[in-house]
Design an enzyme around this catalytic site. Sequence first.
Site, PDB file in Angstrom:
ATOM      1  N   PRO A  69      12.381  -3.162 -49.196  1.00 46.74           N
ATOM      2  CA  PRO A  69      12.540  -2.495 -47.906  1.00 46.74           C
ATOM      3  C   PRO A  69      12.562  -3.453 -46.717  1.00 46.74           C
ATOM      4  O   PRO A  69      11.827  -4.441 -46.682  1.00 46.74           O
ATOM      5  CB  PRO A  69      11.299  -1.593 -47.826  1.00 46.74           C
ATOM      6  CG  PRO A  69      10.919  -1.355 -49.244  1.00 46.74           C
ATOM      7  CD  PRO A  69      11.261  -2.617 -49.966  1.00 46.74           C
ATOM      8  N   ASN A  70      13.422  -3.137 -45.780  1.00 49.19           N
ATOM      9  CA  ASN A  70      13.579  -3.814 -44.491  1.00 49.19           C
ATOM     10  C   ASN A  70      14.264  -5.172 -44.576  1.00 49.19           C
ATOM     11  O   ASN A  70      14.597  -5.750 -43.546  1.00 49.19           O
ATOM     12  CB  ASN A  70      12.229  -3.957 -43.762  1.00 49.19           C
ATOM     13  CG  ASN A  70      11.626  -2.618 -43.446  1.00 49.19           C
ATOM     14  OD1 ASN A  70      12.286  -1.743 -42.916  1.00 49.19           O
ATOM     15  ND2 ASN A  70      10.359  -2.444 -43.791  1.00 49.19           N
TER      16      ASN A  70
ATOM     17  N   ARG B 247      15.796  -8.540 -37.395  1.00 51.40           N
ATOM     18  CA  ARG B 247      14.435  -7.990 -37.406  1.00 51.40           C
ATOM     19  C   ARG B 247      13.418  -9.114 -37.247  1.00 51.40           C
ATOM     20  O   ARG B 247      13.323  -9.997 -38.086  1.00 51.40           O
ATOM     21  CB  ARG B 247      14.163  -7.245 -38.711  1.00 51.40           C
ATOM     22  CG  ARG B 247      12.762  -6.675 -38.792  1.00 51.40           C
ATOM     23  CD  ARG B 247      12.544  -5.914 -40.094  1.00 51.40           C
ATOM     24  NE  ARG B 247      11.184  -5.432 -40.169  1.00 51.40           N
ATOM     25  CZ  ARG B 247      10.310  -5.838 -41.087  1.00 51.40           C
ATOM     26  NH1 ARG B 247      10.654  -6.690 -42.017  1.00 51.40           N
ATOM     27  NH2 ARG B 247       9.080  -5.375 -41.063  1.00 51.40           N
TER      28      ARG B 247
ATOM     29  N   TYR C  13      10.731 -13.847 -39.229  1.00 46.31           N
ATOM     30  CA  TYR C  13      11.556 -13.941 -40.431  1.00 46.31           C
ATOM     31  C   TYR C  13      12.782 -14.835 -40.294  1.00 46.31           C
ATOM     32  O   TYR C  13      13.517 -15.025 -41.259  1.00 46.31           O
ATOM     33  CB  TYR C  13      12.000 -12.536 -40.863  1.00 46.31           C
ATOM     34  CG  TYR C  13      10.830 -11.617 -41.109  1.00 46.31           C
ATOM     35  CD1 TYR C  13       9.948 -11.849 -42.158  1.00 46.31           C
ATOM     36  CD2 TYR C  13      10.594 -10.521 -40.289  1.00 46.31           C
ATOM     37  CE1 TYR C  13       8.862 -11.015 -42.389  1.00 46.31           C
ATOM     38  CE2 TYR C  13       9.508  -9.679 -40.513  1.00 46.31           C
ATOM     39  CZ  TYR C  13       8.653  -9.938 -41.551  1.00 46.31           C
ATOM     40  OH  TYR C  13       7.580  -9.113 -41.775  1.00 46.31           O
TER      41      TYR C  13
ATOM     42  N   ASN D 155      11.977 -10.358 -53.806  1.00 44.68           N
ATOM     43  CA  ASN D 155      11.204 -10.227 -52.582  1.00 44.68           C
ATOM     44  C   ASN D 155      10.919  -8.738 -52.434  1.00 44.68           C
ATOM     45  O   ASN D 155      11.786  -7.978 -51.991  1.00 44.68           O
ATOM     46  CB  ASN D 155      11.947 -10.768 -51.358  1.00 44.68           C
ATOM     47  CG  ASN D 155      11.083 -10.715 -50.110  1.00 44.68           C
ATOM     48  OD1 ASN D 155      10.110  -9.968 -50.031  1.00 44.68           O
ATOM     49  ND2 ASN D 155      11.440 -11.512 -49.121  1.00 44.68           N
TER      50      ASN D 155
ATOM     51  N   ALA E 176       6.995  -5.294 -48.328  1.00 46.86           N
ATOM     52  CA  ALA E 176       5.683  -4.657 -48.275  1.00 46.86           C
ATOM     53  C   ALA E 176       5.307  -3.955 -49.580  1.00 46.86           C
ATOM     54  O   ALA E 176       4.141  -3.606 -49.777  1.00 46.86           O
ATOM     55  CB  ALA E 176       5.634  -3.673 -47.112  1.00 46.86           C
TER      56      ALA E 176
ATOM     57  N   GLU F 116       8.698 -14.667 -57.274  1.00 47.18           N
ATOM     58  CA  GLU F 116       8.467 -13.806 -56.112  1.00 47.18           C
ATOM     59  C   GLU F 116       8.612 -14.653 -54.853  1.00 47.18           C
ATOM     60  O   GLU F 116       8.113 -15.775 -54.795  1.00 47.18           O
ATOM     61  CB  GLU F 116       7.069 -13.194 -56.178  1.00 47.18           C
ATOM     62  CG  GLU F 116       6.757 -12.278 -55.017  1.00 47.18           C
ATOM     63  CD  GLU F 116       5.371 -11.660 -55.103  1.00 47.18           C
ATOM     64  OE1 GLU F 116       4.989 -10.971 -54.133  1.00 47.18           O
ATOM     65  OE2 GLU F 116       4.668 -11.857 -56.107  1.00 47.18           O
TER      66      GLU F 116
ATOM     67  N   HIS G  55       8.529 -14.605 -50.431  1.00 43.75           N
ATOM     68  CA  HIS G  55       8.259 -13.970 -49.135  1.00 43.75           C
ATOM     69  C   HIS G  55       8.636 -14.967 -48.056  1.00 43.75           C
ATOM     70  O   HIS G  55       8.299 -16.150 -48.153  1.00 43.75           O
ATOM     71  CB  HIS G  55       6.783 -13.577 -48.995  1.00 43.75           C
ATOM     72  CG  HIS G  55       6.372 -12.532 -49.972  1.00 43.75           C
ATOM     73  ND1 HIS G  55       6.649 -11.202 -49.781  1.00 43.75           N
ATOM     74  CD2 HIS G  55       5.757 -12.638 -51.170  1.00 43.75           C
ATOM     75  CE1 HIS G  55       6.197 -10.525 -50.823  1.00 43.75           C
ATOM     76  NE2 HIS G  55       5.657 -11.368 -51.682  1.00 43.75           N
TER      77      HIS G  55
ATOM     78  N   ARG H 263      -1.210 -13.946 -42.373  1.00 43.50           N
ATOM     79  CA  ARG H 263      -0.963 -12.714 -41.626  1.00 43.50           C
ATOM     80  C   ARG H 263      -2.138 -11.756 -41.781  1.00 43.50           C
ATOM     81  O   ARG H 263      -3.228 -12.153 -42.182  1.00 43.50           O
ATOM     82  CB  ARG H 263       0.355 -12.095 -42.093  1.00 43.50           C
ATOM     83  CG  ARG H 263       1.544 -13.026 -41.785  1.00 43.50           C
ATOM     84  CD  ARG H 263       2.853 -12.434 -42.139  1.00 43.50           C
ATOM     85  NE  ARG H 263       3.111 -11.232 -41.367  1.00 43.50           N
ATOM     86  CZ  ARG H 263       4.119 -10.400 -41.606  1.00 43.50           C
ATOM     87  NH1 ARG H 263       4.965 -10.647 -42.595  1.00 43.50           N
ATOM     88  NH2 ARG H 263       4.296  -9.328 -40.874  1.00 43.50           N
TER      89      ARG H 263
END
Length: 166
Positions: free
Chosen positions: A21-22, A29, A34, A84, A87, A108, A110, A117
């Site tokens: 998502p996103n 964004r 990012y 990736n 969330a 994986e 990110h 964070r």
Amino acid sequence: MADRRPGRLAGPGEILLLNGPNLGQLGTRRPEMYGTTTLAEIEEDVAKAAAEAGYTVRCLQDESEAALVRAVHEAQDCVGAIVNPGALMIAGWSLRDALETFPGPWMEVHLSNVFAREPFRHNSVISPLASGVLCGLGAYGYRLAALALVHRLTLDAACGTGPGAA
């Protein structure tokens, strides 16, 4: 595509690049978090890195966990994956269960350093299953994940381990 029947060494084949998502909004964004690289640019970069070793890349981004689960199930013929989950790393239990059944190694990724964070981002239901985790390296992390995955696939083939090995 690699011959994945028992008794055959896994050779170059297809790698799944899965984004949650996103991530389709990359480039616009929160560029301060990012970066400005788009998902299409990341996909192209991963495809180039994989192609240098003879692999092709199947790309999918979706906002829906169900679609990502379906993609993992449909990619059982892929020799490896780069994921990736966005969330979904926090509570994507159905994605986690699908990745648990994925036959090849997977990395994986990110873009941001999730450990620098908010505390709720510090725990992943996905990471313990991954062959490796890269975070905080921006879009370049995807290229590094592709290189690490190719390295892992090469080692597996040389050692006769992993999917499709004798």
